[in-house]
Design a protein around this motif. Sequence first.
Motif, short mmCIF file in Angstrom:
data_model
loop_
_atom_site.label_atom_id
_atom_site.label_comp_id
_atom_site.label_asym_id
_atom_site.label_seq_id
_atom_site.Cartn_x
_atom_site.Cartn_y
_atom_site.Cartn_z
N GLU A 11 0.90 -0.91 -0.04
CA GLU A 11 0.06 -0.04 0.00
C GLU A 11 0.90 1.16 0.06
O GLU A 11 0.36 2.32 -0.50
CB GLU A 11 -0.98 -0.13 1.11
CG GLU A 11 -1.93 1.04 1.34
CD GLU A 11 -2.73 1.16 2.51
OE1 GLU A 11 -2.62 1.82 3.39
OE2 GLU A 11 -3.76 0.03 2.53
N ILE A 48 -3.71 0.53 -3.94
CA ILE A 48 -4.60 -0.57 -3.82
C ILE A 48 -3.73 -1.72 -4.58
O ILE A 48 -3.98 -1.93 -5.94
CB ILE A 48 -6.17 -0.73 -4.30
CG1 ILE A 48 -6.60 0.61 -3.77
CG2 ILE A 48 -6.66 -1.91 -3.95
CD1 ILE A 48 -8.05 0.91 -4.21
N LYS A 86 -5.71 4.43 -3.11
CA LYS A 86 -6.69 4.12 -2.16
C LYS A 86 -7.61 5.48 -1.82
O LYS A 86 -7.01 6.61 -1.64
CB LYS A 86 -5.95 3.54 -0.90
CG LYS A 86 -6.83 2.96 0.00
CD LYS A 86 -6.11 2.12 1.01
CE LYS A 86 -6.86 1.68 2.24
NZ LYS A 86 -6.12 1.11 3.19
N GLU A 87 -8.87 5.28 -1.64
CA GLU A 87 -9.60 6.38 -1.08
C GLU A 87 -9.04 6.79 0.24
O GLU A 87 -8.97 5.90 1.06
CB GLU A 87 -11.20 5.99 -1.27
CG GLU A 87 -11.72 5.93 -2.50
CD GLU A 87 -11.62 7.39 -3.37
OE1 GLU A 87 -11.97 8.41 -2.65
OE2 GLU A 87 -11.58 7.19 -4.48
N GLU A 119 -11.28 5.76 3.18
CA GLU A 119 -12.00 4.23 2.84
C GLU A 119 -11.98 3.47 4.25
O GLU A 119 -12.87 2.74 4.39
CB GLU A 119 -11.21 3.56 1.84
CG GLU A 119 -11.43 2.38 1.62
CD GLU A 119 -10.59 1.71 0.49
OE1 GLU A 119 -10.32 0.42 0.41
OE2 GLU A 119 -10.51 2.33 -0.55
N GLU A 120 -11.04 3.59 4.89
CA GLU A 120 -11.06 2.73 6.23
C GLU A 120 -11.09 3.60 7.47
O GLU A 120 -10.78 3.26 8.58
CB GLU A 120 -9.67 2.06 6.38
CG GLU A 120 -9.61 0.80 5.25
CD GLU A 120 -8.09 0.07 5.27
OE1 GLU A 120 -7.22 0.45 6.35
OE2 GLU A 120 -7.89 -0.56 4.63
#
Length: 98
Positions: free
Chosen positions: A41, A66, A86-87, A90-91
């Motif tokens: 990542e 990603i 990656k957004e 997102e997490e």
Amino acid sequence: MATRKISPDICAYYDEDEEKLKIEVELPGVKKKDIEFRLREDSFYIRAPKEDYEYIGSFAVCCPVIPKKAEATYNDGLLTVTVPYKEPMEEAINVEIK
């Protein structure tokens, strides 16, 4: 004689839509079957032996990507890896405010 280790020339930039990271690695004379490229990542690792030396290195990427969605091609000594960012949220976890 020991194998000489050389850091490859790397160029990393975002695509025209700023949705994907594009990584270009110059590996002149290396056979595609000999290239090892690992992506995380936040970083990537490259190892590509050629005759009496090998290209090798670990590099950080600017923003999280990603890895499972990465696509790679190798043509005329140039490895090109394209991977979506990656957004950022997102997490993210929603924090309860009391």
